[in-house]
Design an enzyme around this catalytic site. Structure first.
Site, mmCIF file in Angstrom:
data_model
loop_
_atom_site.group_PDB
_atom_site.id
_atom_site.type_symbol
_atom_site.label_atom_id
_atom_site.label_comp_id
_atom_site.label_asym_id
_atom_site.label_seq_id
_atom_site.Cartn_x
_atom_site.Cartn_y
_atom_site.Cartn_z
ATOM 1 N N PRO A 94 0.810 -1.215 0.000
ATOM 2 C CA PRO A 94 0.000 0.000 0.000
ATOM 3 C C PRO A 94 0.849 1.274 0.000
ATOM 4 C CG PRO A 94 0.078 -0.947 2.183
ATOM 5 C CD PRO A 94 0.827 -1.895 1.297
ATOM 6 N N ASP A 108 5.139 -2.592 -16.526
ATOM 7 C CA ASP A 108 3.866 -2.504 -15.821
ATOM 8 C C ASP A 108 3.261 -1.113 -16.041
ATOM 9 O OD1 ASP A 108 1.736 -3.278 -14.286
ATOM 10 O OD2 ASP A 108 2.738 -2.883 -12.367
#
Ligand SMILES: *[C@@H]1O[C@H](CO)[C@@H](O)[C@H](O)[C@H]1NC(C)=O
Ligand SMILES: *[C@@H]1O[C@H](CO)[C@@H](O)[C@H](O)[C@H]1NC(C)=O
Ligand SMILES: *[C@@H]1O[C@H](CO)[C@@H](O)[C@H](O)[C@H]1NC(C)=O
Ligand SMILES: *[C@@H]1O[C@H](CO)[C@@H](O)[C@H](O)[C@H]1NC(C)=O
Ligand SMILES: *[C@@H]1O[C@H](CO)[C@@H](O)[C@H](O)[C@H]1NC(C)=O
Ligand SMILES: *[C@@H]1O[C@H](CO)[C@@H](O)[C@H](O)[C@H]1NC(C)=O
Ligand SMILES: *[C@@H]1O[C@H](CO)[C@@H](O)[C@H](O)[C@H]1NC(C)=O
Ligand SMILES: *[C@@H]1O[C@H](CO)[C@@H](O)[C@H](O)[C@H]1NC(C)=O
Ligand SMILES: *[C@@H]1O[C@H](CO)[C@@H](O)[C@H](O)[C@H]1NC(C)=O
Ligand SMILES: *[C@@H]1O[C@H](CO)[C@@H](O)[C@H](O)[C@H]1NC(C)=O
Ligand SMILES: *[C@@H]1O[C@H](CO)[C@@H](O)[C@H](O)[C@H]1NC(C)=O
Length: 838
Positions: A687, A798
């Protein structure tokens, strides 16, 4: 009759009532009336009191000083010189932008004692007949466009006390006949255009009190006979082509209050001659090859307000009493070889201290913390600790001698600066970074340890002048006129530094534009000349650069100069230097010295990774060297890993000691104990939280999941790659935290979050097509940099909207790079394996 004329008439009538009756009744010499009428006609100016053919009615009365603004154009008469006639004795036409020549008719005004025609646009020669106006005591034609030689006939003006013909376009040398002007007390001839040697006959001008003769192409030795002018109080000889040394005879000039000698060449001088000249308030001996030490009796110069010994070869220590002079406000000692420590005590009235480019060592005295102090210690060998850093502007350690920041670990290939202004993006997408910090007479600013700017100098008589010119008319002939809205200006020395640059050849592009100083046309405001020298890496590339001349005489036109320079120690210096040339005060006080609008520095070598067009052999050699080093690197890594397990912190510090290491507690506080309300998102490796550091900086903290399969080694890889890779379209890594099993990364924070949130999120922004296009382009640039130019090369693998962050100006910043495996040179680009998340 028009109302205006009527009012004028009324006004003049009431004025003439005030004038003594004898004067009003006496007629003015008719030949003088004719001459004056004709002169004013030719110059296109009107003089209302010519009304009844007697200009002496309404002229300045005996007791009035003609300098008074009410008399412009103005005359003054004397009605008791000859019986029954008034004569014009004074004539002033000041700053009216009169065009034309000095008319023949002036010849008739034989009673003139005072003729002041300064600040106009008079052309043509200085006529020889002026030499017959033998009553003249004051003759001033300064700030005009007069040309040709100075007539020797002026030597006939035996009553002359003040002679002023500076800021014109004369040629030739000073006539020896002027040596007969033995009553001369003041001579103002700066920027006059006259050159050669100053005639020896001038030795007779022993009543001289003021000589301003800067910025003329005078040659030969600086005249020793000036030492006979013992009444001199003010002497200015700056920006000439004189050779040194300063004659020892000048030691007799003990009445001097203001002494400015600069830019002497060939032979050095000592400061010995100053010994008895102790009433000085301004002393400027800049760029004169001065050697020796600062006089030990300097503490006796109690009147000194401004002292400039910069750009010389002075050695020894700074005498303590120098910082203890009760009147001294400005002190410039830069570019010498002064050594030892900075004096530990300083009077608080000394507010500007330039110690740059010396060999000073030791630590900073406590007075550096004084508010309002302008202090430059650039390029010395001082030592700082953290308490010192908070006192000085940050980054000073980067611009000490040898410019140590990033030396040996270069990180950058380019930079671009919008001098004096906010950030601007040019049409080709180059971001010109903001360079609008407030600089003082001895100050500097360091941007992210990447580049810096340094200013030294105080503008002539206008001490408050800012070092930025704002709201300039834009250069109209360029694709990027906004770059010319501001300019950084300096009265002395303006330096820009590139720090941490990869070594190699660079293209340095400097952009200038001279401003329009008036509504246009032939006015005295246009007569100013700005002249400075351009140095790169310490070599003078252009002498006497004049922006307006380079633009073919035009203003508001972009002028570019391109240079190729070698960066060999990760360091680039661009130095704009005022060597005393140009006018000082046209159109305003302080209009001189360096001015620059933008700087762009780009590598001249092919960016890393695009060497496709080299020959096969080179490719082969490079490849095998590359392979070899990779193998070596692996072996070293392997050995290290074996030797040390558990001291990753040391390893991190070794990678880059500039990287901030945060404590876990610090980051926990910053993010409110990783409160879910501060959560910005969830990436492939953990996170991300928003945090506010104790210094108020907003950051994004990525908390790596310990379970992330690549764990510690991944972390180390990310640190090493990301810290080395910087680009305006890549998210910047501020630092990291490694404590126990916790691994955290601290990035710069972007308010606008990621592209997907901006496009599709709850508070989606409306993006117009040009913005979308520029975001695409920026993202592509970031990627191209990662893939082709960065060292080491990184394949992102990505790329998606959530990995493209937008800053406040909607510039895209790619994040999460380097989390994927490093691109391996041996393998092909084609890999379909996705490294991050979907
Ligand atoms: C006018 O001339 C006379 C005689 O030379 C002189 O004494 C007087 O001071 C002059 N007046 C002015 C105002 O210059
Ligand atoms: C003016 O006239 C008077 C008397 O006529 C005479 O004494 C005087 O010398 C004259 N002055 C001048 C300057 O001619
Ligand atoms: C100056 O005056 C003298 C004598 O009156 C005359 O001979 C000469 O030509 C004049 N010079 C000029 C330049 O008018
Ligand atoms: C000054 O004079 C020179 C010739 O001596 C001329 O070439 C130049 O254009 C003049 N400059 C100005 C500003 O009038
Ligand atoms: C100038 O001064 C020197 C001494 O400083 C002296 O020898 C010389 O005679 C002086 N020259 C003149 C013309 O007065
Ligand atoms: C220096 O200034 C003082 C005070 O103003 C004055 O008395 C003295 O004469 C001056 N010295 C010189 C050499 O002019
Ligand atoms: C500075 O001046 C004061 C008085 O003028 C004196 O007491 C002090 O010793 C001086 N300090 C230095 C370092 O010269
Ligand atoms: C400054 O000092 C250095 C070293 O003494 C010298 O090489 C240089 O020419 C000086 N002047 C300028 C304008 O940099
Ligand atoms: C700078 O650091 C030195 C050495 O730590 C210290 O003695 C000095 O007081 C510091 N100066 C300031 C202004 O903090
Ligand atoms: C600093 O300068 C400002 C403005 O010039 C002035 O108002 C202030 O009093 C100065 N502060 C000190 C400590 O000198
Ligand atoms: C620099 O420019 C930016 C953007 O225009 C502005 O916000 C900032 O206040 C300026 N800084 C200074 C010191 O003027």
């Amino acid at each position: 009759m028009k109302l205006v004329e009527f009012l004028c008439l009324l006004c003049c009538m009431s004025l003439s009532l005030l004038i003594s009756t004898s004067q009003a009744q006496t007629p003015t010499d008719p030949s003088e009336v004719r001459a004056l009428t004709s002169i004013f006609e030719q110059w296109g100016i009107s003089y209302v009191t010519l009304l009844d053919g007697n200009p002496c009615i309404g002229a300045a009365v005996d007791t009035t000083d003609i300098e008074n603004r009410d008399f412009n154009p103005g005359i003054k008469c004397n009605c008791s010189l000859t019986n029954g006639t008034c004569h014009i004795t004074q004539l002033k036409v000041y700053a009216l932008n009169v065009r034309g020549v000095l008319p023949e008719e002036l010849r008739s005004l034989t009673f003139l004692t005072y003729l002041k025609l300064h600040q106009n646009f008079l052309t043509g020669p200085l006529p020889a007949f002026l030499g017959n106006l033998s009553a003249l005591q004051t003759l001033s034609v300064s700030i005009n466009a007069l040309s040709g030689p100075i007539p020797p006939q002026l030597g006939g003006l035996r009553n002359l006390r003040i002679l002023s013909f500076g800021s014109n376009n004369f040629s030739g040398s000073l006539p020896p006949e002027l040596g007969s002007l033995v009553n001369l007390e003041q001579m103002y001839i700066d920027s006059a255009g006259v050159g050669g040697q100053i005639p020896r006959t001038f030795v007779n001008l022993v009543n001289m009190q003021v000589l301003w003769a800067s910025n003329n192409p005078f040659t030969g030795s600086i005249p020793d006979f000036i030492g006979n002018w013992t009444k001199l109080t003010s002497l200015r000889l700056q920006g000439n082509s004189f050779q040194g040394p300063i004659p020892s005879s000048y030691s007799s000039l003990t009445s001097l209050i203001d002494l400015r000698i600069s830019d002497l060449t060939d032979v050095g001088s000592s400061l010995e001659f100053l010994r008895d000249i102790k009433n000085l308030t301004v002393l400027t001996l800049r760029n004169n090859l001065l050697s020796g030490t600062i006089p030990s009796n300097i503490g006796e110069y109690q009147q000194l307000q401004r002292l400039d010994f910069s750009f010389n070869n002075l050695v020894g220590q700074i005498p303590g009493p120098l910082f203890n002079l009760s009147s001294l406000s400005y002190l410039f000692l830069g570019n010498n070889s002064l050594s030892g420590i900075i004096p530990p005590e300083k009077l608080s009235s000394l507010l500007t201290v330039d110690l740059s480019y010396n060999r000073l060592s030791g630590s900073l005295p406590s007075w550096v913390a004084q508010r309002n102090l302008s202090l430059s210690v650039v390029a010395n060998s001082l030592t700082f600790d953290s308490s010192n850093n908070s006192v000085l502007a940050s980054g000073i350690n980067c611009i000490q001698r040898n410019f140590p920041c990033n030396r040996g670990s270069p990180r950058y290939f380019s930079f671009a600066i919008n001098c004096g202004g906010p950030q601007k993006t040019s049409t080709d997408g180059t971001v010109f970074e903001a360079e609008n910090s407030t600089l003082g007479p001895a100050s500097y600013y360091v941007q992210d340890d990447r580049w810096a700017v340094s200013n030294i100098g105080v503008f002539g008589e206008s001490f408050g002048a800012p070092y930025i010119q704002n709201n300039l008319a834009q250069a109209s002939d360029t694709l990027d006129p906004e770059l010319f809205e501001t300019a950084r200006v300096s009265p002395g020395s303006l330096r820009y530094f590139g720090l941490g640059l990869e070594n190699g050849i660079y293209n340095v592009n400097l952009q200038f534009s001279e401003t329009d100083q008036d509504e246009g046309g032939r006015t005295w405001q246009r007569l100013g000349r700005r002249v400075f020298d351009i140095y790169l890496q310490g070599n003078r590339e252009i002498k006497d650069f004049n922006i307006r001349n380079a633009a073919g005489g035009a203003v508001n036109r972009a002028v570019q100069r391109d240079f190729k320079v070698q960066v060999s120690e990760n360091f680039l210096e661009i130095h704009l230097f005022w060597a005393g040339k140009g006018t000082c005060c046209i159109p305003v006080q302080g209009f001189y010295g360096p001015s620059i609008s933008a700087i762009r520095v780009t590598p001249d070598f092919p960016p890393m990774g695009s060497k496709k067009n080299r020959t096969g052999m080179i490719v082969g050699i490079t490849l095998s060297i590359g392979l070899l080093s990779i193998i070596c690197a692996f072996i070293i890594l392997y050995l290290r890993r074996k030797r040390s397990s558990g001291n990753e912190e040391e390893e991190l510090l070794g990678i880059d000691n500039r990287l901030n290491i945060f404590s876990y507690a610090e980051l926990r506080t910053a993010t409110g104990d990783f409160n879910s309300t501060n959560k910005l998102g969830e990436g492939g490796f953990g996170p991300v939280y928003k945090g506010i550091l104790s210094d108020g900086r907003e950051v994004a903290v990525k908390k790596l999941l310990v379970t992330s399969h690549q764990g510690k080694s991944q972390f180390v890889a990310e640190i090493s790659t990301i810290s080395a890779v910087q680009h305006r379209n890549l998210v910047k890594l501020y630092g990291c935290c490694i404590e126990g099993s916790s691994r955290l990364l601290v990035y710069e924070y972007h308010k606008n979050k990621s592209l997907d949130q901006v496009l599709f999120g709850k508070n989606a922004l409306h993006l117009d097509w040009p913005t979308r296009y520029s975001i695409c382009l920026g993202a592509a640039r970031g990627l191209a940099y990662l893939h082709e130019e960065s060292k080491p090369r990184i394949i992102h693998r990505d790329v998606k909207a959530s990995n493209i962050l937008l800053d406040i100006e909607l510039n895209p910043k790619i994040s999460d790079f380097g989390l994927a495996k490093l691109y391996d040179d041996k393998k092909t680009h084609i890999s379909t394996r996705i490294a991050g998340t979907m």
